[in-house]
Scaffold this active site. Structure first.
Site, PDB file in Angstrom:
ATOM      1  N   TYR A 296      56.216 -54.158 -52.890  1.00  0.00           N
ATOM      2  CA  TYR A 296      55.814 -53.466 -54.121  1.00  0.00           C
ATOM      3  C   TYR A 296      56.759 -53.877 -55.252  1.00  0.00           C
ATOM      4  O   TYR A 296      57.922 -54.185 -54.999  1.00  0.00           O
ATOM      5  CB  TYR A 296      55.879 -51.947 -53.887  1.00  0.00           C
TER       6      TYR A 296
ATOM      7  N   ASN B 188      45.866 -41.316 -57.989  1.00  0.00           N
ATOM      8  CA  ASN B 188      44.491 -41.814 -58.123  1.00  0.00           C
ATOM      9  C   ASN B 188      43.687 -41.150 -59.241  1.00  0.00           C
ATOM     10  O   ASN B 188      43.131 -41.849 -60.084  1.00  0.00           O
ATOM     11  CB  ASN B 188      43.764 -41.710 -56.782  1.00  0.00           C
TER      12      ASN B 188
ATOM     13  N   GLY C  26      44.074 -55.506 -56.375  1.00  0.00           N
ATOM     14  CA  GLY C  26      43.625 -56.835 -55.943  1.00  0.00           C
ATOM     15  C   GLY C  26      43.399 -56.849 -54.440  1.00  0.00           C
ATOM     16  O   GLY C  26      43.926 -57.708 -53.739  1.00  0.00           O
TER      17      GLY C  26
END
Lengths: 366, 366
Positions: free
Chosen positions: A85, A158, A278
């Site tokens: 990350y 989210n 992605g």
């Protein structure tokens, strides 16, 4: 207590993840301890994450003691564990970036939070997989207690990503169309619901699958206007499939590769494609004509960066966003994602499921 | 005169390219005639373009008679002839979108232009490959007579494209860096010179070639700070090649494919890539990380669209741009591109050279 304080300090576990707070002198008697899921190197979560007991720093004037209630295991947490990350913790680190806790004690100067309040950390890197934490009041945003616990635990990433993408790139008006791929992801589902609450139409691309119609119905119950598969869109243009809606002004792409290209090709002239993931691990192919003659703009979105930029500028923007999303939850317009609830001590199960990219979000109940 | 007026009208050649002007009644005696390079279908320029004589409409109150002096043959003109450009003329059409003429007569209400002025059409589709034209004064922008004729003839597209790209996407300050591919194109050369006039540094990517150092020196004489080949940049990152400059905030891409990817990968966080061509005819590959974590924005630029948008909004923006570019030419900071001058009646030579993508721009002298 298996460890002495000196060993804890020596091993840097004491005050873990709370390095920035000036330590008031504490005695053994004053210490609060908590359990936390700790890792000391990057690697496979199964090999690196251990449950450990650790001491908490003393409560300062501006700080808060937070009893964690629930914290999800997100794919980004796994990437952080694996070291892939873009932001990585110092070791030893406590896992988890998202979650909700109850304020159990506040410092003398704290006014924004009171014992009994629910709160979520605004920034990544909090280390939410723990039973308790001491942090600055300014590290937290208050959330109302009248929303579902699992909703509160999963609100920070989210739904906020979906909310921002629908507000920050195009000034959407009712009747306009948004197209997205990965429509069944947690962000995708939040996009469907928040868009519906705005009167904005959604075209939702999913991969073909055996239970396609079941999923289509689920997404339509959330408010999706159209659900189409990548395969359907590949042979035809969107115009040929859907005549009922104006061409999409905004595309949201969390897949990349071919799928991202389908979203790009479906946009109206002057439209914007926002990429926030992605998953296919394949680059997006952008024809020059789309940029030059269709005047498409491509941008990216990363909530963590947005939060950091806006926290610096004016923290009220963050609180306003979280409050708006909570309002949608309260009114039933935004439902918490389908979650598998996992007791804290059975964390291995939640880690493994997330590594294996199981569809449902796993949330640790603490 | 080989044709009668009635035949000219019947064949739609009369008033060609000037359909929007209300026709005042004219007699044969009042008619002005001109020669023009006309095509009546799409195809290879050699097969479709013919020199023809045509009548001009009468001069209206708001119109201008323009004697064309010089008009280049640009690749976009060829694409228009071939039918592959996004805007196409009605047939029969006069070729050519760019050029400079001298005003020889003005209508009674025209104040912005006077006989003797030089002027250029602001929009594409004028049909500049002709000896004379009648048009509305508002179709033209005045250019000073003290710039080189070839500069005036070629000012409308390439230098204006470079000018806009350096002004409209990033607020460039002296010392900032711009990176571009296709640096030896007409736009590329204008970018080098206009950037230098702004104190902005340029990193210029060219393809490797036998006379590479000669070209490098030519571009450096124009003001290029660094000239590197695609091949050099492919093995290394820009950081490894050039430490002297800050990372580029703006990338200009007229190639696409691999070369566009090199420009993209060289940008600083938050940078913008502007695509204005796709010479390699290969899509640009965009990794999700560049959008999400590097916060790169991709946009396109098409001068024709910009001009149309801005003409509608406020024509002074167009005149200001042309005047600024002319000022740079007058002061010697922007030189006209190297041109091959071709007499009007030898137009086939200019068309053929442009079809074959010969490096030097061919300009018809009328």
């Amino acid at each position: 207590m298996k460890r002495t304080i000196s060993r804890l300090i020596q091993e840097k576990v004491l005050f873990l993840g709370q390095r920035k707070y000036t330590q008031a002198p504490v005695t053994l008697r004053q210490l609060h301890f908590c359990s936390a899921l700790v890792y000391r190197q990057h690697g496979h979560p199964h090999d690196t994450v251990r449950i450990e007991e650790m001491a908490l720093p003393a409560l300062g004037k501006h700080s808060v003691r937070l009893k964690m209630l629930a914290a999800p295991v997100n794919p980004a947490d796994i990437n952080m564990l694996q070291g892939t990350y873009p932001i990585l913790p110092m070791f030893p680190a406590v896992g988890g970036n998202e979650g909700v806790g109850e304020v159990v004690e506040v410092g003398s100067e704290v006014t924004a939070l009171r014992p009994g309040d629910w709160a979520v950390p605004w920034d990544a890197g909090f280390g939410t997989w723990r039973t308790e934490a001491i942090c600055e009041a300014g590290d937290l945003l208050r959330v109302p207690r009248n929303i579902p616990l699992l909703g509160a635990a999963t609100i920070g990433v989210n739904p906020c990503t979906a909310y921002r993408m629908l507000h920050d790139f195009i000034s959407l008006r009712p009747g306009m169309t948004v197209i997205q791929n990965g429509a069944n992801s947690a962000v995708g589902q939040a996009v469907i619901q928040i868009a519906a609450s705005l009167g904005v139409k959604t075209v939702n691309i999913i991969r073909d699958r055996p239970n396609r119609h079941k999923l289509e119905n689920e997404l339509k119950l959330m408010g999706a206007d159209f659900v189409i598969t990548e395969e359907e869109l590949e042979g035809l243009t969107l115009d040929n499939i859907i005549q009922e809606l104006p061409k999409p002004v905004l595309g949201l792409n969390c897949v990349g590769g071919r799928s991202g290209g389908l979203v790009l090709a479906s946009l109206c002239d002057g439209g914007t494609l926002v990429t926030y993931g992605g998953m296919a691990k394949k680059t997006l192919q952008v024809p020059a004509k789309a940029l030059i003659f269709k005047n498409i703009t491509l941008q990216g979105f990363w909530l963590t960066q947005w939060k950091r930029n806006n926290h610096e500028a004016d923290v009220r923007g963050l609180q306003a966003m979280v409050s708006s999303v909570c309002d949608l939850m309260k009114s039933g317009q935004l439902r918490p994602p389908e979650c598998v609830q996992v007791p804290f001590h059975r964390y291995c199960q939640a880690l493994q499921a997330t590594v294996q990219s199981q569809r449902k979000k796993h949330v640790l109940l603490i």
